[in-house]
Motif scaffolding. Structure first.
Motif, PDB file in Angstrom:
ATOM      1  N   VAL A  33      -7.175  -2.062 -16.214  1.00 44.50           N
ATOM      2  CA  VAL A  33      -7.926  -0.992 -15.568  1.00 44.50           C
ATOM      3  C   VAL A  33      -7.713   0.257 -16.413  1.00 44.50           C
ATOM      4  CG1 VAL A  33      -8.208   0.418 -13.500  1.00 44.50           C
ATOM      5  CG2 VAL A  33      -7.574  -1.999 -13.283  1.00 44.50           C
ATOM      6  N   ALA A  34      -8.807   0.895 -16.856  1.00 44.44           N
ATOM      7  CA  ALA A  34      -8.671   2.034 -17.757  1.00 44.44           C
ATOM      8  C   ALA A  34      -9.678   3.118 -17.417  1.00 44.44           C
ATOM      9  CB  ALA A  34      -8.879   1.586 -19.202  1.00 44.44           C
ATOM     10  N   PHE A  35      -9.260   4.367 -17.615  1.00 48.17           N
ATOM     11  CA  PHE A  35     -10.201   5.474 -17.546  1.00 48.17           C
ATOM     12  C   PHE A  35     -11.097   5.441 -18.782  1.00 48.17           C
ATOM     13  CE2 PHE A  35      -7.257   8.144 -14.704  1.00 48.17           C
ATOM     14  CZ  PHE A  35      -8.074   7.987 -13.602  1.00 48.17           C
ATOM     15  N   ASP A  36     -12.347   5.759 -18.601  1.00 53.25           N
ATOM     16  CA  ASP A  36     -13.335   5.762 -19.682  1.00 53.25           C
ATOM     17  C   ASP A  36     -13.214   7.062 -20.472  1.00 53.25           C
ATOM     18  OD1 ASP A  36     -15.471   5.216 -21.286  1.00 53.25           O
ATOM     19  OD2 ASP A  36     -17.005   5.477 -19.742  1.00 53.25           O
ATOM     20  N   CYS A  37     -12.087   7.214 -21.169  1.00 48.60           N
ATOM     21  CA  CYS A  37     -11.726   8.489 -21.775  1.00 48.60           C
ATOM     22  C   CYS A  37     -12.108   8.606 -23.248  1.00 48.60           C
ATOM     23  CB  CYS A  37     -10.225   8.728 -21.616  1.00 48.60           C
ATOM     24  SG  CYS A  37      -9.205   7.456 -22.410  1.00 48.60           S
ATOM     25  N   ALA A  38     -12.621   7.543 -23.856  1.00 52.32           N
ATOM     26  CA  ALA A  38     -12.988   7.561 -25.269  1.00 52.32           C
ATOM     27  C   ALA A  38     -13.938   6.407 -25.549  1.00 52.32           C
ATOM     28  CB  ALA A  38     -11.733   7.441 -26.139  1.00 52.32           C
ATOM     29  N   PRO A  39     -14.749   6.503 -26.606  1.00 52.52           N
ATOM     30  CA  PRO A  39     -15.654   5.398 -26.928  1.00 52.52           C
ATOM     31  C   PRO A  39     -14.945   4.062 -27.125  1.00 52.52           C
ATOM     32  CG  PRO A  39     -16.286   7.351 -28.146  1.00 52.52           C
ATOM     33  CD  PRO A  39     -14.984   7.670 -27.467  1.00 52.52           C
ATOM     34  N   SER A  40     -13.700   4.096 -27.603  1.00 48.57           N
ATOM     35  CA  SER A  40     -12.977   2.848 -27.850  1.00 48.57           C
ATOM     36  C   SER A  40     -12.744   2.050 -26.574  1.00 48.57           C
ATOM     37  CB  SER A  40     -11.632   3.140 -28.515  1.00 48.57           C
ATOM     38  OG  SER A  40     -10.804   3.918 -27.670  1.00 48.57           O
ATOM     39  N   ILE A  41     -12.618   2.733 -25.448  1.00 49.54           N
ATOM     40  CA  ILE A  41     -12.371   2.015 -24.191  1.00 49.54           C
ATOM     41  C   ILE A  41     -13.537   1.091 -23.885  1.00 49.54           C
ATOM     42  CG2 ILE A  41     -11.863   2.242 -21.730  1.00 49.54           C
ATOM     43  CD1 ILE A  41      -9.693   3.351 -23.670  1.00 49.54           C
ATOM     44  N   ARG A  42     -14.755   1.618 -23.993  1.00 51.40           N
ATOM     45  CA  ARG A  42     -15.939   0.808 -23.717  1.00 51.40           C
ATOM     46  C   ARG A  42     -16.177  -0.244 -24.788  1.00 51.40           C
ATOM     47  NH1 ARG A  42     -17.346   6.051 -22.909  1.00 51.40           N
ATOM     48  NH2 ARG A  42     -18.556   6.163 -24.851  1.00 51.40           N
ATOM     49  N   GLU A  43     -15.665   0.007 -25.990  1.00 50.83           N
ATOM     50  CA  GLU A  43     -15.806  -0.990 -27.048  1.00 50.83           C
ATOM     51  C   GLU A  43     -14.856  -2.160 -26.827  1.00 50.83           C
ATOM     52  OE1 GLU A  43     -15.597  -0.888 -31.878  1.00 50.83           O
ATOM     53  OE2 GLU A  43     -17.005   0.400 -30.819  1.00 50.83           O
ATOM     54  N   ILE A  44     -13.670  -1.874 -26.329  1.00 47.58           N
ATOM     55  CA  ILE A  44     -12.674  -2.931 -26.099  1.00 47.58           C
ATOM     56  C   ILE A  44     -12.957  -3.679 -24.803  1.00 47.58           C
ATOM     57  CG2 ILE A  44     -10.224  -3.375 -25.675  1.00 47.58           C
ATOM     58  CD1 ILE A  44      -9.631  -0.902 -27.444  1.00 47.58           C
ATOM     59  N   ILE A  45     -13.248  -2.944 -23.723  1.00 51.66           N
ATOM     60  CA  ILE A  45     -13.449  -3.540 -22.398  1.00 51.66           C
ATOM     61  C   ILE A  45     -14.925  -3.528 -22.034  1.00 51.66           C
ATOM     62  CG2 ILE A  45     -12.982  -3.307 -19.927  1.00 51.66           C
ATOM     63  CD1 ILE A  45     -10.346  -1.992 -20.589  1.00 51.66           C
ATOM     64  N   THR A  46     -15.423  -4.653 -21.568  1.00 51.47           N
ATOM     65  CA  THR A  46     -16.741  -4.718 -20.934  1.00 51.47           C
ATOM     66  C   THR A  46     -16.518  -4.716 -19.425  1.00 51.47           C
ATOM     67  OG1 THR A  46     -17.661  -5.976 -22.780  1.00 51.47           O
ATOM     68  CG2 THR A  46     -18.876  -6.028 -20.696  1.00 51.47           C
ATOM     69  N   ASP A  47     -16.918  -3.628 -18.779  1.00 47.20           N
ATOM     70  CA  ASP A  47     -16.629  -3.437 -17.352  1.00 47.20           C
ATOM     71  C   ASP A  47     -17.135  -4.609 -16.517  1.00 47.20           C
ATOM     72  OD1 ASP A  47     -15.722  -2.017 -15.090  1.00 47.20           O
ATOM     73  OD2 ASP A  47     -17.723  -1.186 -14.747  1.00 47.20           O
ATOM     74  N   GLU A  48     -16.260  -5.090 -15.654  1.00 47.20           N
ATOM     75  CA  GLU A  48     -16.536  -6.185 -14.718  1.00 47.20           C
ATOM     76  C   GLU A  48     -16.615  -7.563 -15.402  1.00 47.20           C
ATOM     77  OE1 GLU A  48     -16.565  -6.050 -11.477  1.00 47.20           O
ATOM     78  OE2 GLU A  48     -16.617  -3.872 -11.158  1.00 47.20           O
TER      79      GLU A  48
END
Length: 381
Positions: free
Chosen positions: A306-321
């Protein structure tokens, strides 16, 4: 068959307990194992040193024994001008001498060598050093948004335009820098670095977090979120691994929230893999991140995040759901709800963990080294 090169990795320092320093030594080790001759170079010693060279298979050098004066910018009171001018003159002298030593080191390179500059401060020295015949790769290990909140943005624009390649951690950041005129921008993710011994069973009633105990890592937000989790699931424990300047404040916050015993500050650990084997979830509550390497480490162990969407890398590493949960930055209520959701739904925990383990293979050391090899080859075409 790839060319065996001399690779020089230059950083502000190579001994601090920080993410960039960890990257320097991990990549130096990986490049060495790939057959390259590697020299890791720090400009200065940090205030507190943590020697990180893995096995002596690559060279390490620190250029200056004494830290140079810091630069003086902006307006100054008249009476401060003489000292500021003297400090800046001393700084220029130190940089020139340091650049001469870098030039001496670089002259020993074989044909096909490459210089990688990991941090913008170090680029001041490289600009005065003789890198003739070798391409220079500049890097930024933080998001563009994080750079813009500091003086580093202006210094990147000042010092990096002449590099042969400017590598960011995500394509989104590379594209954003390209729009500012840095047309040589590209993306290079960080590799998995921890030794992950296996896949977590996801049965332990433990949630883990890792990072420096500092404001940007957001552990105060995590503790606030945990209040609701602890009320709903008093048999679960939050373990926070790390050291840093906010430790006393976090301990006070834990005590004030009556979470002593539910939240444990574990200190620094060298066994990230072992800690993940005892966890059913990893949380990343950061206000700012560069890459979020700990997410990749957890995902490799099959631990959902579970991560805050605080940087572009978060969305690159994790695909939500799909292989984790991504929450709007700073929304502590939703962050707590996401933790509760994974606690209460073991099936979801397992499905996200399984997908995370498969997804993390994108960042295996072999794949990242191969990507670097392609970068090196492209610079010599």
């Amino acid at each position: 068959m790839s060319v065996k090169r001399d690779i020089f990795i230059v950083a502000n320092n190579i001994e601090e307990l920080g993410g960039v320093q960890r990257w320097v030594h991990v990549m130096a080790d990986l490049f060495t194992k790939a057959g390259h001759r590697v020299h890791a170079i720090g400009l200065v010693h940090p205030q507190q040193s943590y020697p990180q060279a893995l096995d002596g298979s690559y060279r390490t050098t620190t250029i200056h024994e004494v830290h140079p004066p810091n630069p003086t910018y902006g307006s100054l009171r008249r009476r401060a001008m003489p000292k500021a001018a003297l400090d800046n003159a001393r700084r220029r002298t130190v940089i020139r001498k340091g650049a001469q030593e870098l030039s001496r080191i670089f002259r020993g390179a074989r044909s096909g060598g490459v210089v990688i500059c990991t941090q913008v401060w170090a680029m001041e020295w490289l600009l005065e050093a003789d890198t003739h015949g070798m391409p220079v790769i500049g890097m930024s290990h933080e998001s563009m948004a994080a750079s813009k909140s500091t003086s580093r943005y202006g210094r990147i624009k000042l010092f990096y335009p002449g590099v042969d390649r400017f590598l960011l951690l995500t394509q989104e950041d590379a594209d954003a820098w390209a729009l500012t005129g840095m047309s040589q921008s590209g993306a290079m993710p960080n590799p998995l670095t921890a030794d992950i011994p296996g896949i977590s069973s996801l049965t332990a009633k433990t949630v883990v977090a890792f990072g420096r105990l500092s404001h940007e890592k957001g552990f105060d937000l995590l503790i606030e979120s945990w209040r609701d989790v602890a009320r709903a699931h008093p048999d679960w424990t939050l373990r926070i691994y790390g050291e840093g300047p906010e430790e006393a404040a976090l301990r006070a916050q834990i005590a004030a929230a009556a979470l002593t015993g539910s939240v444990e500050l574990m200190g620094q650990t060298a066994d990230v893999g072992g800690a993940l084997m005892e966890a059913s979830m990893l949380v990343l509550p950061s206000r700012q991140e560069g890459w979020g390497l700990v997410l990749v480490e957890a995902m490799t162990a099959g631990v959902p995040c579970v991560a805050f969407d605080c940087a572009p890398s978060i969305r690159e590493i994790i695909t939500d759901e799909k292989d984790g949960l991504v929450i709007v930055p700073g929304n502590v209520l939703e962050f707590g709800k996401a933790i509760n959701r994974l606690i209460e739904d073991s099936g979801l925990r397992e499905s996200l963990g399984e997908a995370a383990e498969a997804s993390a293979q994108r960042y295996s050391p072999d794949r990242i080294v191969a990507q670097w090899e392609r970068e090196f080859d492209s610079l010599y075409r």
